[in-house]
Design a protein around this motif. Sequence first.
Motif, PDB file in Angstrom:
ATOM      1  N   VAL A   1      90.145  18.226 -31.225  1.00 23.21           N
ATOM      2  CA  VAL A   1      88.981  18.380 -31.290  1.00 23.21           C
ATOM      3  C   VAL A   1      87.849  17.349 -30.845  1.00 23.21           C
ATOM      4  N   ILE A   2      86.720  17.259 -30.058  1.00 21.79           N
ATOM      5  CA  ILE A   2      86.413  15.363 -29.933  1.00 21.79           C
ATOM      6  C   ILE A   2      84.726  15.750 -29.961  1.00 21.79           C
ATOM      7  N   VAL A   3      84.136  15.300 -30.655  1.00 27.13           N
ATOM      8  CA  VAL A   3      82.773  15.622 -30.748  1.00 27.13           C
ATOM      9  C   VAL A   3      82.472  14.533 -30.748  1.00 27.13           C
ATOM     10  N   PRO A   4      81.105  14.035 -29.920  1.00 25.23           N
ATOM     11  CA  PRO A   4      80.612  12.420 -29.805  1.00 25.23           C
ATOM     12  C   PRO A   4      79.313  12.062 -29.937  1.00 25.23           C
ATOM     13  N   ILE A   5      79.023  11.011 -30.902  1.00 28.89           N
ATOM     14  CA  ILE A   5      78.352  10.892 -31.733  1.00 28.89           C
ATOM     15  C   ILE A   5      77.842   9.849 -30.227  1.00 28.89           C
ATOM     16  N   TYR A   6      76.757   9.965 -29.896  1.00 23.57           N
ATOM     17  CA  TYR A   6      76.040   8.912 -28.866  1.00 23.57           C
ATOM     18  C   TYR A   6      74.847   7.466 -29.526  1.00 23.57           C
ATOM     19  N   TRP A   7      75.100   7.025 -29.204  1.00 27.42           N
ATOM     20  CA  TRP A   7      74.653   5.714 -29.836  1.00 27.42           C
ATOM     21  C   TRP A   7      73.637   4.552 -28.858  1.00 27.42           C
ATOM     22  N   PHE A   8      72.438   4.422 -29.430  1.00 27.89           N
ATOM     23  CA  PHE A   8      72.050   4.028 -28.771  1.00 27.89           C
ATOM     24  C   PHE A   8      71.460   2.384 -28.804  1.00 27.89           C
ATOM     25  N   LEU A   9      71.244   0.892 -28.358  1.00 25.10           N
ATOM     26  CA  LEU A   9      70.804  -0.054 -29.055  1.00 25.10           C
ATOM     27  C   LEU A   9      69.295  -0.583 -28.311  1.00 25.10           C
ATOM     28  N   ASN A  10      67.980  -0.663 -29.132  1.00 26.20           N
ATOM     29  CA  ASN A  10      67.887  -1.468 -28.854  1.00 26.20           C
ATOM     30  C   ASN A  10      66.961  -3.239 -28.496  1.00 26.20           C
ATOM     31  N   VAL A  11      67.544  -3.835 -27.508  1.00 19.02           N
ATOM     32  CA  VAL A  11      67.149  -5.223 -28.114  1.00 19.02           C
ATOM     33  C   VAL A  11      66.020  -5.497 -27.916  1.00 19.02           C
ATOM     34  N   PRO A  12      65.469  -6.492 -28.995  1.00 14.54           N
ATOM     35  CA  PRO A  12      64.200  -7.435 -28.705  1.00 14.54           C
ATOM     36  C   PRO A  12      64.528  -8.355 -27.479  1.00 14.54           C
ATOM     37  N   ASN A  13      63.206  -9.076 -27.391  1.00  9.19           N
ATOM     38  CA  ASN A  13      63.332 -10.301 -26.686  1.00  9.19           C
ATOM     39  C   ASN A  13      63.700 -11.557 -26.751  1.00  9.19           C
ATOM     40  N   ASN A  14      64.473 -11.936 -28.271  1.00 15.22           N
ATOM     41  CA  ASN A  14      63.968 -13.255 -28.786  1.00 15.22           C
ATOM     42  C   ASN A  14      65.828 -12.976 -29.085  1.00 15.22           C
ATOM     43  N   VAL A  15      67.042 -13.002 -28.595  1.00 13.63           N
ATOM     44  CA  VAL A  15      67.892 -12.612 -28.820  1.00 13.63           C
ATOM     45  C   VAL A  15      69.049 -13.252 -27.531  1.00 13.63           C
ATOM     46  N   LYS A  16      70.056 -14.211 -27.830  1.00 14.60           N
ATOM     47  CA  LYS A  16      70.670 -14.554 -27.229  1.00 14.60           C
ATOM     48  C   LYS A  16      72.402 -14.893 -27.201  1.00 14.60           C
TER      49      LYS A  16
ATOM     50  N   ASN B   1      69.637   2.488 -23.013  1.00 19.30           N
ATOM     51  CA  ASN B   1      69.266   3.779 -22.900  1.00 19.30           C
ATOM     52  C   ASN B   1      68.207   3.590 -21.375  1.00 19.30           C
ATOM     53  N   CYS B   2      68.266   2.327 -21.197  1.00 20.43           N
ATOM     54  CA  CYS B   2      67.102   2.066 -19.624  1.00 20.43           C
ATOM     55  C   CYS B   2      67.375   2.559 -18.262  1.00 20.43           C
ATOM     56  N   GLY B   3      65.937   3.360 -18.124  1.00 24.51           N
ATOM     57  CA  GLY B   3      66.363   3.956 -16.969  1.00 24.51           C
ATOM     58  C   GLY B   3      67.439   5.179 -17.591  1.00 24.51           C
ATOM     59  N   SER B   4      68.507   5.527 -16.512  1.00 29.82           N
ATOM     60  CA  SER B   4      69.146   6.818 -16.481  1.00 29.82           C
ATOM     61  C   SER B   4      71.240   6.460 -16.680  1.00 29.82           C
ATOM     62  N   ALA B   5      70.559   5.338 -17.385  1.00 32.14           N
ATOM     63  CA  ALA B   5      71.990   4.577 -18.283  1.00 32.14           C
ATOM     64  C   ALA B   5      72.043   6.036 -19.909  1.00 32.14           C
ATOM     65  N   PRO B   6      73.043   6.504 -20.064  1.00 30.42           N
ATOM     66  CA  PRO B   6      73.208   6.889 -21.570  1.00 30.42           C
ATOM     67  C   PRO B   6      73.433   6.325 -22.285  1.00 30.42           C
ATOM     68  N   GLY B   7      73.493   7.168 -23.655  1.00 30.29           N
ATOM     69  CA  GLY B   7      73.524   6.417 -24.534  1.00 30.29           C
ATOM     70  C   GLY B   7      75.381   5.988 -24.560  1.00 30.29           C
ATOM     71  N   VAL B   8      75.980   5.268 -25.834  1.00 26.77           N
ATOM     72  CA  VAL B   8      77.274   4.994 -25.549  1.00 26.77           C
ATOM     73  C   VAL B   8      78.247   5.770 -26.608  1.00 26.77           C
ATOM     74  N   ALA B   9      78.489   6.181 -25.627  1.00 25.69           N
ATOM     75  CA  ALA B   9      80.077   7.376 -26.469  1.00 25.69           C
ATOM     76  C   ALA B   9      81.108   7.309 -27.851  1.00 25.69           C
ATOM     77  N   TYR B  10      80.427   8.002 -28.826  1.00 21.34           N
ATOM     78  CA  TYR B  10      81.802   6.997 -29.913  1.00 21.34           C
ATOM     79  C   TYR B  10      82.497   9.057 -30.736  1.00 21.34           C
ATOM     80  N   ASN B  11      83.510   9.019 -29.603  1.00 22.37           N
ATOM     81  CA  ASN B  11      84.376   9.620 -30.228  1.00 22.37           C
ATOM     82  C   ASN B  11      85.241  10.013 -30.890  1.00 22.37           C
ATOM     83  N   ILE B  12      84.851  10.812 -32.345  1.00 24.85           N
ATOM     84  CA  ILE B  12      85.376  11.524 -33.498  1.00 24.85           C
ATOM     85  C   ILE B  12      86.252  13.013 -33.067  1.00 24.85           C
ATOM     86  N   THR B  13      87.683  12.208 -32.986  1.00 26.64           N
ATOM     87  CA  THR B  13      88.965  13.110 -32.633  1.00 26.64           C
ATOM     88  C   THR B  13      89.264  13.791 -34.455  1.00 26.64           C
ATOM     89  N   GLN B  14      89.436  15.048 -34.443  1.00 28.38           N
ATOM     90  CA  GLN B  14      89.995  16.190 -35.295  1.00 28.38           C
ATOM     91  C   GLN B  14      91.363  15.881 -34.867  1.00 28.38           C
TER      92      GLN B  14
END
Length: 133
Positions: free
Chosen positions: A104-119, A21-34
């Motif tokens: 019927v499609i319902v999105p769940i938006y996911w966000f991930l915060n990445v710490p400094n110490n990962v690769k 979600n940095c700047g204007s980037a949205p969360g990742v849409a994860y669509n549940i479809t009925q």
Amino acid sequence: LGLTIPSAIDYGTLTPNSATNCGSAPGVAYNITQQGNRIADVNAYYQSAFQSGNLDCSTTGTIPALNQKWTLSNGTNNAGATALNTTTSTLVDANVGYKSTGDVIVPIYWFLNVPNNVKGTCTGQNIVTAIAS
């Protein structure tokens, strides 16, 4: 229940100390479809592939599972989003309606915060299950 639940959340390529979600980037849409005719909902929680409570990274470090958040409304930040629980299932309250003339499609938006110490590639297992409403 006739829900189609995606098998993966692809956060894409992120750099350490960044987020989906940095700047204007949205969360990742994860669509549940009925595709059925019964109102349903979903539960969500996290289960690490190695039971560590973290997303384990292939090169260095881990990302705490609680760095993942979800919300039903998208935006440019994850304020108000719910941290993914690592011990109990949480009702998402998506209230996926029933199919009348089309899916019927319902999105769940996911966000991930990445710490400094990962690769590397970081993996874990979010569990999203269908429940009858």
